[in-house]
Design a protein around this motif. Structure first.
Motif, PDB file in Angstrom:
ATOM      1  N   TRP A   7      39.934 -10.289  21.269  1.00  0.00           N
ATOM      2  CA  TRP A   7      38.632 -10.435  20.667  1.00  0.00           C
ATOM      3  C   TRP A   7      38.526  -9.575  19.475  1.00  0.00           C
ATOM      4  N   ASP A   8      37.336 -10.037  19.301  1.00  0.00           N
ATOM      5  CA  ASP A   8      36.221  -8.962  17.472  1.00  0.00           C
ATOM      6  C   ASP A   8      36.101  -8.038  17.674  1.00  0.00           C
ATOM      7  N   ILE A   9      36.185  -7.170  16.967  1.00  0.00           N
ATOM      8  CA  ILE A   9      35.106  -5.956  16.839  1.00  0.00           C
ATOM      9  C   ILE A   9      34.799  -5.678  15.592  1.00  0.00           C
ATOM     10  N   GLN A  14      32.212   2.898  14.597  1.00  0.00           N
ATOM     11  CA  GLN A  14      33.055   3.726  15.850  1.00  0.00           C
ATOM     12  C   GLN A  14      34.470   2.122  16.467  1.00  0.00           C
ATOM     13  N   ARG A  15      34.771   1.329  15.380  1.00  0.00           N
ATOM     14  CA  ARG A  15      35.622   0.103  15.400  1.00  0.00           C
ATOM     15  C   ARG A  15      36.780   0.669  16.464  1.00  0.00           C
ATOM     16  N   SER A  16      37.350   2.029  15.325  1.00  0.00           N
ATOM     17  CA  SER A  16      38.317   2.390  16.080  1.00  0.00           C
ATOM     18  C   SER A  16      38.865   2.215  17.736  1.00  0.00           C
ATOM     19  N   ILE A  18      36.242   2.489  19.971  1.00  0.00           N
ATOM     20  CA  ILE A  18      35.989   0.549  20.836  1.00  0.00           C
ATOM     21  C   ILE A  18      37.984   0.034  20.873  1.00  0.00           C
ATOM     22  N   GLN A  19      38.543  -0.124  20.060  1.00  0.00           N
ATOM     23  CA  GLN A  19      39.286  -0.991  19.870  1.00  0.00           C
ATOM     24  C   GLN A  19      40.507  -0.162  21.087  1.00  0.00           C
ATOM     25  N   GLU A  20      40.213   1.118  20.564  1.00  0.00           N
ATOM     26  CA  GLU A  20      41.238   2.324  21.826  1.00  0.00           C
ATOM     27  C   GLU A  20      40.710   1.832  23.336  1.00  0.00           C
ATOM     28  N   GLU A  21      39.448   1.801  23.420  1.00  0.00           N
ATOM     29  CA  GLU A  21      38.979   1.712  24.287  1.00  0.00           C
ATOM     30  C   GLU A  21      39.454   0.239  25.012  1.00  0.00           C
ATOM     31  N   MET A  22      38.747  -0.561  24.963  1.00  0.00           N
ATOM     32  CA  MET A  22      39.173  -2.279  25.223  1.00  0.00           C
ATOM     33  C   MET A  22      41.029  -1.849  25.417  1.00  0.00           C
ATOM     34  N   THR A  65      28.450  -5.687  18.305  1.00  0.00           N
ATOM     35  CA  THR A  65      29.857  -5.168  17.930  1.00  0.00           C
ATOM     36  C   THR A  65      31.294  -5.664  18.335  1.00  0.00           C
ATOM     37  N   VAL A  66      30.629  -5.828  19.674  1.00  0.00           N
ATOM     38  CA  VAL A  66      32.093  -6.625  20.223  1.00  0.00           C
ATOM     39  C   VAL A  66      31.900  -8.064  21.007  1.00  0.00           C
TER      40      VAL A  66
END
Length: 95
Positions: A7-9, A14-16, A18-22, A65-66
């Motif tokens: 993935w790319d974010i 809120q990037r961090s 989203i990364q944690e959620e993924m 974003t994602v």
């Protein structure tokens, strides 16, 4: 069997989060990350669908974003230039 998830974010505040959620989508599975956002996940067809569904929901909440890609389930060997520890982790999930 295994699949690839990548993935790319975008760079957003809120990037961090989203990364944690993924990443939380992958936590129930055995996975290796030989490249920055390239995951090799040991799973079955049900797991593949669950991963794709959960990541799609995150993408739909963050459409600007994602971006992500989930491969078909596969078997086989990888080739490339990585550290030995990366190859060990990959082979543990794909053997």
């Amino acid at each position: 069997m295994h699949l690839v998830v990548s993935w790319d974010i975008s760079e957003v505040p809120q990037r961090s989060a989203i990364q944690e959620e993924m990443l939380s989508v992958l936590k129930p599975y055995s996975w290796a990350r030989p490249l920055t956002t390239f995951y090799i996940v040991d799973t079955d067809p049900i797991g593949r669908e669950a991963i794709n569904r959960a990541l799609t929901m995150i993408g739909q909440r963050n459409p600007q974003t994602v971006r992500f890609l989930v491969s078909p389930l596969m078997q086989g060997n990888y080739q490339g230039f990585l550290q030995k520890t990366d190859w060990d982790a990959i082979n543990e999930r794909t053997a």
